[in-house]
Design a protein around this motif. Structure first.
Motif, PDB file in Angstrom:
ATOM      1  N   GLN A   7       0.856  -1.184   0.000  1.00  0.00           N
ATOM      2  CA  GLN A   7       0.000   0.000   0.000  1.00  0.00           C
ATOM      3  C   GLN A   7       0.889   1.228   0.000  1.00  0.00           C
ATOM      4  O   GLN A   7       1.805   1.339   0.819  1.00  0.00           O
ATOM      5  CB  GLN A   7      -0.923   0.016   1.214  1.00  0.00           C
ATOM      6  N   GLY A   8       0.645   2.137  -0.924  1.00  0.00           N
ATOM      7  CA  GLY A   8       1.423   3.352  -0.998  1.00  0.00           C
ATOM      8  C   GLY A   8       0.827   4.454  -0.138  1.00  0.00           C
ATOM      9  O   GLY A   8      -0.204   4.287   0.522  1.00  0.00           O
ATOM     10  N   HIS A   9       1.500   5.580  -0.147  1.00  0.00           N
ATOM     11  CA  HIS A   9       0.954   6.757   0.530  1.00  0.00           C
ATOM     12  C   HIS A   9      -0.249   7.262  -0.257  1.00  0.00           C
ATOM     13  O   HIS A   9      -0.192   7.405  -1.483  1.00  0.00           O
ATOM     14  CB  HIS A   9       2.009   7.858   0.609  1.00  0.00           C
ATOM     15  N   PHE A  10      -1.359   7.520   0.441  1.00  0.00           N
ATOM     16  CA  PHE A  10      -2.517   8.051  -0.259  1.00  0.00           C
ATOM     17  C   PHE A  10      -2.613   9.553  -0.121  1.00  0.00           C
ATOM     18  O   PHE A  10      -3.674  10.143  -0.238  1.00  0.00           O
ATOM     19  CB  PHE A  10      -3.819   7.389   0.209  1.00  0.00           C
ATOM     20  N   ASP A  11      -1.513  10.207   0.155  1.00  0.00           N
ATOM     21  CA  ASP A  11      -1.450  11.661   0.147  1.00  0.00           C
ATOM     22  C   ASP A  11      -0.027  12.061  -0.185  1.00  0.00           C
ATOM     23  O   ASP A  11       0.878  11.235  -0.218  1.00  0.00           O
ATOM     24  CB  ASP A  11      -1.867  12.244   1.500  1.00  0.00           C
TER      25      ASP A  11
ATOM     26  N   TRP B 198      11.171   1.856   2.492  1.00  0.00           N
ATOM     27  CA  TRP B 198      11.185   1.234   1.166  1.00  0.00           C
ATOM     28  C   TRP B 198      12.558   0.632   0.904  1.00  0.00           C
ATOM     29  O   TRP B 198      13.587   1.257   1.177  1.00  0.00           O
ATOM     30  CB  TRP B 198      10.866   2.265   0.074  1.00  0.00           C
ATOM     31  N   ASP B 199      12.562  -0.569   0.363  1.00  0.00           N
ATOM     32  CA  ASP B 199      13.805  -1.225  -0.046  1.00  0.00           C
ATOM     33  C   ASP B 199      14.138  -0.794  -1.470  1.00  0.00           C
ATOM     34  O   ASP B 199      13.315  -0.944  -2.377  1.00  0.00           O
ATOM     35  CB  ASP B 199      13.655  -2.738   0.031  1.00  0.00           C
TER      36      ASP B 199
ATOM     37  N   PHE C 212       9.886  -2.563  -2.746  1.00  0.00           N
ATOM     38  CA  PHE C 212       8.741  -2.843  -1.901  1.00  0.00           C
ATOM     39  C   PHE C 212       8.862  -2.116  -0.567  1.00  0.00           C
ATOM     40  O   PHE C 212       9.972  -1.796  -0.111  1.00  0.00           O
ATOM     41  CB  PHE C 212       8.594  -4.347  -1.642  1.00  0.00           C
ATOM     42  N   CYS C 213       7.724  -1.890   0.046  1.00  0.00           N
ATOM     43  CA  CYS C 213       7.678  -1.306   1.384  1.00  0.00           C
ATOM     44  C   CYS C 213       7.929  -2.413   2.409  1.00  0.00           C
ATOM     45  O   CYS C 213       7.232  -3.431   2.421  1.00  0.00           O
ATOM     46  CB  CYS C 213       6.323  -0.637   1.632  1.00  0.00           C
ATOM     47  N   ILE C 214       8.914  -2.203   3.264  1.00  0.00           N
ATOM     48  CA  ILE C 214       9.278  -3.222   4.247  1.00  0.00           C
ATOM     49  C   ILE C 214       8.381  -3.139   5.473  1.00  0.00           C
ATOM     50  O   ILE C 214       7.860  -4.151   5.950  1.00  0.00           O
ATOM     51  CB  ILE C 214      10.758  -3.069   4.654  1.00  0.00           C
ATOM     52  N   VAL C 215       8.194  -1.943   5.997  1.00  0.00           N
ATOM     53  CA  VAL C 215       7.431  -1.775   7.227  1.00  0.00           C
ATOM     54  C   VAL C 215       6.787  -0.392   7.205  1.00  0.00           C
ATOM     55  O   VAL C 215       7.270   0.531   6.534  1.00  0.00           O
ATOM     56  CB  VAL C 215       8.352  -1.940   8.469  1.00  0.00           C
ATOM     57  N   THR C 216       5.680  -0.256   7.927  1.00  0.00           N
ATOM     58  CA  THR C 216       4.965   1.010   8.052  1.00  0.00           C
ATOM     59  C   THR C 216       4.747   1.293   9.533  1.00  0.00           C
ATOM     60  O   THR C 216       4.246   0.436  10.270  1.00  0.00           O
ATOM     61  CB  THR C 216       3.616   0.960   7.327  1.00  0.00           C
TER      62      THR C 216
ATOM     63  N   VAL D 206      16.218  -2.099  13.211  1.00  0.00           N
ATOM     64  CA  VAL D 206      16.595  -3.508  13.266  1.00  0.00           C
ATOM     65  C   VAL D 206      15.441  -4.329  13.825  1.00  0.00           C
ATOM     66  O   VAL D 206      15.048  -5.363  13.277  1.00  0.00           O
ATOM     67  CB  VAL D 206      17.871  -3.705  14.103  1.00  0.00           C
ATOM     68  N   ARG D 207      14.869  -3.827  14.901  1.00  0.00           N
ATOM     69  CA  ARG D 207      13.700  -4.504  15.504  1.00  0.00           C
ATOM     70  C   ARG D 207      12.392  -3.860  15.076  1.00  0.00           C
ATOM     71  O   ARG D 207      11.327  -4.342  15.449  1.00  0.00           O
ATOM     72  CB  ARG D 207      13.822  -4.461  17.029  1.00  0.00           C
ATOM     73  N   TYR D 208      12.462  -2.763  14.343  1.00  0.00           N
ATOM     74  CA  TYR D 208      11.281  -2.055  13.836  1.00  0.00           C
ATOM     75  C   TYR D 208      10.327  -1.682  14.988  1.00  0.00           C
ATOM     76  O   TYR D 208       9.185  -2.134  15.049  1.00  0.00           O
ATOM     77  CB  TYR D 208      10.541  -2.896  12.784  1.00  0.00           C
ATOM     78  N   ARG D 209      10.838  -0.845  15.877  1.00  0.00           N
ATOM     79  CA  ARG D 209      10.007  -0.401  16.990  1.00  0.00           C
ATOM     80  C   ARG D 209      10.402   1.015  17.381  1.00  0.00           C
ATOM     81  O   ARG D 209      11.491   1.495  17.073  1.00  0.00           O
ATOM     82  CB  ARG D 209      10.164  -1.340  18.193  1.00  0.00           C
ATOM     83  N   ASN D 210       9.486   1.684  18.050  1.00  0.00           N
ATOM     84  CA  ASN D 210       9.723   3.020  18.580  1.00  0.00           C
ATOM     85  C   ASN D 210      10.267   2.875  20.001  1.00  0.00           C
ATOM     86  O   ASN D 210       9.568   2.409  20.905  1.00  0.00           O
ATOM     87  CB  ASN D 210       8.416   3.812  18.576  1.00  0.00           C
TER      88      ASN D 210
END
Length: 903
Positions: free
Chosen positions: A343-347, A372-373, A378-382, A417-421
């Motif tokens: 899913q891309g950005h819709f704005d 994005w890779d 492809f988008c890896i994570v959002t 690396v862990r994809y977290r805040n």
């Protein structure tokens, strides 16, 4: 620095409108994204965008059964014929009216298009390697026939297996059967009975049944049969030919989908497996088995309408497209798993940044952050933790830590690396942060706000607010740390930019006076120069050490261009576009990249202050600001025609419904795009390697890169250069140099590898010394690639050594051209070194282990008295042929054999 950047890929957008197509082998998916077409390889997990661009958004695409030709048509009926394998547009053509349906015949000889209420059949343009047609045509597009009869738009076209007939489904509630050529006894047939528009119609695998699906969820089975109340043939033998007159297509079964108030948006049928797939307006899709209409799956995959669905050739993968959210999904129904979910950005995007290794790009839009890779596209994570629009993003120079600022009043740190805040920074008062800067060491983060004129500084380790820098008299619009970490540079709307020494004993700031509001700031990689973009379109360059302006240029004329639909003035006189909102230095600091509210991206030389190149972001006329002159016929008393709300005139009741809330600008659905969005560039960035740059535009994330992959050059060829002649030169004449050059001219990977491995290692220096310089870079990259594929390490190292020895001076002089190849070679040599070191260590450990085992064995035998050293005790031996290693033999046994150490 090389400046011949070319468009290479489009990220950030995966589907806009139109139909989706699978390749004949089912491994690739073609998706229209605006005025371009993206190809998603579902096996290799990569994607690329074809280089051609339409003048309007693409409405329909079609692919030949062989998969070599792609026909794409935009909203105005302009078509482009493309060679898929070569990625080259072959021919431009216009159908002179919007195309509502498009389908190629299974034989590959014809294709049918729906042009409103009429249907046209055209001959497929032949290719030199085409076996369907013997001769090349003078005109690529030749119309075969035109069919009239529908009273509304044709929405779907389906061919029979033998390519003799095709079906057309229309909004006039009917489906019609047509023949390509005149058939004896055949009359075009109308299939009527639906109460709403027909979404699709298909033949069964044996072509004895026709399935039609309407918008209200009705599925009809049609068969060519007699009336059920008609007398049988046995009872009525005297009627003669009357039986044939009674034979016609009739409805034999009726089925209905049960989805409440939702209606059918799209459908697709796979004849070989009798699978019917339907997408509904509530985001649910259903999978049914025909003709018994058995429900297999019902799954919700979207929050909005599913606009299109298709099935690959094997019937295993289902592809769905939802335009309102920009979603593209590929579902494997047997294993119930996603093959692709994007899913891309819709704005419009707000900002972007490259990762330090150059393998990922971070984009921000609304409250979402997408990673994005670069290689796969492809988008890896959002990330969706922010509750307000994300305004800026920045990487720490070391590690995989990303920082983002948002209007929700927070600065967040992300672990990629862990994809977290893992850290959130806030101010004592509620502020809306608009800009961000991170210290090169990653220990300090600074942010500026539009509400407060102070600059807030936090410690990354503790998360505490360290200081608030006061001095600006207006909102802070830009922040940047110098690469050496010594200074923090800030720009504000108070016509000043300040340099802060935040790590010094006394925090001092030196103001730089400008003539307009500061929009963007960039610091040269060597920390010696500062570039500032202001609202009046000026680019000024300052010496950081002396705090004085060293040069400047006027970019108003370069950035101005493109007239918006609502503009009353010409593009050259509109003041709103004459400024750069984002600027970035190149990796070597020799060039400056600038973009703004315009369709142009400008590349300037820092030393000469000259415009090197101007890149056009988009030529899509579906966007506002891409054309220089407006048509006065489109200006009405109520305003520009393109901005008028004409949804109330739609024929579909659902399309006329206005779901927006009173007084709101965006409505209940924040993903709904406005009409004719304005083209602009909100962010630019150079890759760390300097071989590419990206731009966040209205259409998506555009990637421009240097053309490192040399294309097939037909001018180096003649009739004598063929794979057979190359092998003859290699094996018969033993002319290795000539064979290698011929292989590179043919540019076939398998042939190059065969010639490369056939050259004796003793002839490598001689071949390389006489090798043409034009192919040195390609040979260098090929050898580096062979080090990863081939087990012949020493053979590849001999080639690399010979290339460096014989062409070292040329490689040094052309370092910028072969920089990528040299990095690949260095990486390959480092990998081989590590591999050889690992093997050597394993061998040393193995030898030590074997020697230790031998010593242990000798010591154990001496203790038992079986083997002696120096005394007269006889050795007990094993008979030759017996197995064992130093086995014990009793003294009373006789043996005249030999001692076998290893049996």
């Amino acid at each position: 620095m090389k400046t011949d950047f070319k468009f290479s890929n489009l990220l950030g957008t995966v589907y806009c409108q139109g139909n989706l197509l699978f390749s004949p082998d089912g491994t690739c998916l073609f998706s229209p994204v605006g005025n371009r077409v993206s190809v998603f390889n579902l096996v290799d997990n990569t994607s690329h965008t074809l280089p051609f661009a339409h003048r309007k958004n693409i409405s329909r695409i079609g692919l030949t059964p062989r998969g070599n030709l792609l026909l794409s048509v935009d909203d105005e009926g302009h078509a482009i014929l493309t060679n898929v394998h070569r990625r080259i547009s072959i021919y431009h053509f216009s159908f002179r009216s919007p195309v509502t349906a498009l389908a190629f015949s299974p034989s590959g000889r014809h294709f049918a298009v729906g042009l409103g209420r009429k249907t046209e059949v055209w001959h497929v343009p032949s290719t030199p390697d085409s076996s369907a047609q013997g001769e090349l045509e003078f005109a690529p597009f030749v119309r075969h026939h035109t069919h009239m009869g529908h009273f509304d738009d044709v929405r779907h076209i389906e061919w029979s297996n033998d390519s003799r007939f095709f079906l057309t489904a229309s909004k006039d509630l009917t489906t019609r059967i047509w023949s390509v050529d005149a058939e004896e006894g055949f009359i075009p047939t109308v299939l009527s009975g639906h109460k709403q528009a027909v979404v699709g119609a298909w033949f069964s695998n044996n072509q004895e049944t026709i399935y039609t699906v309407s918008k209200d969820g009705a599925v009809f089975d049609w068969q060519y049969t007699r009336h059920p109340n008609a007398p049988s043939r046995d009872e009525d033998e005297d009627m003669g030919d009357a039986d044939d007159e009674d034979m016609r297509w009739r409805i034999v079964r009726r089925h209905y989908f049960m989805q409440g108030s939702a209606h059918v948006r799209c459908a697709s049928f796979h004849p070989q497996s009798n699978l019917l797939v339907t997408g509904f307006s509530n985001g649910i899709f259903g999978l049914y088995e025909m003709p018994d209409f058995n429900a297999i799956h019902t799954l919700s995959i979207s929050q909005n309408d599913i606009d299109f669905v298709t099935v690959n050739k094997t019937g295993e993968w289902l592809a769905f497209g939802a335009s309102k959210l920009g979603q593209l999904l590929v579902w494997e129904w047997q294993s119930e798993s996603y093959i692709l979910k994007q899913q891309g950005h819709f704005d419009s995007m707000n900002d972007l940044v490259y990762s330090p290794d150059g393998k990922r790009i971070i984009t921000t839009a609304n409250n979402k952050i997408k990673v994005w890779d670069v290689d796969s596209g492809f988008c890896i994570v959002t990330f969706t933790e922010h509750t307000g629009d994300v305004t800026a993003c920045e990487f720490a120079k070391k590690g995989n830590v990303l920082f983002t600022s948002s209007l929700d009043g927070s600065i967040r740190a992300w672990d990629l690396v862990r994809y977290r805040n893992f850290r959130t920074f806030t101010a004592p008062a509620r502020l809306s942060f608009s800009c961000l800067a991170v210290d090169p060491s990653g220990e300090v983060v600074a942010a500026g706000s539009l509400d407060s004129f102070d600059i807030h500084i936090w410690s990354v380790q503790t998360g505490q607010l360290l200081d608030q820098l006061a001095g600006h008299e207006g909102p802070v619009s830009a922040l940047a740390f110098t690469p050496d970490g010594g200074l923090l540079v800030s720009g504000s709307w108070d016509y000043t930019a300040r340099m802060w020494s935040i790590f010094g004993r006394t925090q001092t700031s030196e103001p730089l006076q400008l003539q307009a509001n500061v929009l963007g700031i960039a610091v040269r990689p060597d920390s010696a120069q500062l570039a500032i973009s202001t609202l009046d379109g000026q680019l000024t360059f300052w010496s950081i050490a002396e705090g004085e302006q060293v040069s400047g240029l006027d970019g108003r004329r370069d950035v101005s261009g493109g007239r918006k639909v609502s503009d009353r003035r010409t593009a050259a006189n509109v003041p709103g576009t004459k400024s750069f909102g984002t600027i970035r230095y190149s990796t070597d600091g020799s060039c400056l990249l600038a973009g703004g509210s315009s369709k142009y991206i400008c590349l300037y030389s820092v030393s000469t202050m000259v415009l090197l190149k101007k890149f056009t972001v988009s030529v899509n006329l579906s966007l506002s600001g891409t054309q220089e002159f407006l048509n006065s016929k489109q200006l009405t008393e109520a305003g520009p025609e393109g901005l008028l709300d004409d949804e109330g005139d739609n024929s579909d009741r659902e399309a006329r419904q206005d779901k927006s809330l009173p007084g709101t600008k965006r409505g209940v659905d924040p993903s709904e795009r406005q009409k004719l969005p304005e083209v602009k560039v909100s962010g630019v960035g150079f890759s760390p390697a300097g071989t590419s740059f990206c731009a966040a535009s209205t259409e998506g994330l555009l990637i421009y890169s240097l053309d490192n992959d040399l294309q097939f050059d037909p001018f180096d060829l003649n009739m004598e250069i063929t794979p057979a002649s190359t092998l003859a030169v290699l094996e018969t004449e033993k002319d290795y140099l000539k064979a290698l050059v011929m292989a590179f001219r043919l540019n076939e990977a398998g042939l190059i590898k065969r010639v490369f491995q056939a050259i004796p290692y003793t002839d490598i220096p001689l071949v390389v010394e006489q090798f043409p310089t034009v192919y040195v870079a390609r040979l260098l990259r090929f050898v580096a690639a062979q080090t990863e594929e081939s087990p012949h390490f020493e053979f590849c190292l001999l080639w690399i050594k010979a290339l460096v020895d014989k062409h070292g001076s040329w490689l040094t002089a052309n370092r910028g051209k072969v920089d990528v190849e040299l990095r690949v070679v260095a990486r390959a040599i480092a990998r081989m070194q590590n591999e050889i070191r690992r093997l050597a260590d394993e061998n040393v450990y193995m030898v030590d282990y074997l020697l230790g085992q031998a010593e242990t064995k000798n010591a154990s035998t001496d203790d038992k008295g079986l083997l002696t050293n120096g005394d007269d005790t006889p050795m007990k031996m094993l008979a030759s042929g017996e197995e064992g290693v130093g086995e014990r033999v009793d003294s009373d046994e006789e043996s005249d054999g030999e001692w076998i150490g290893l049996g």
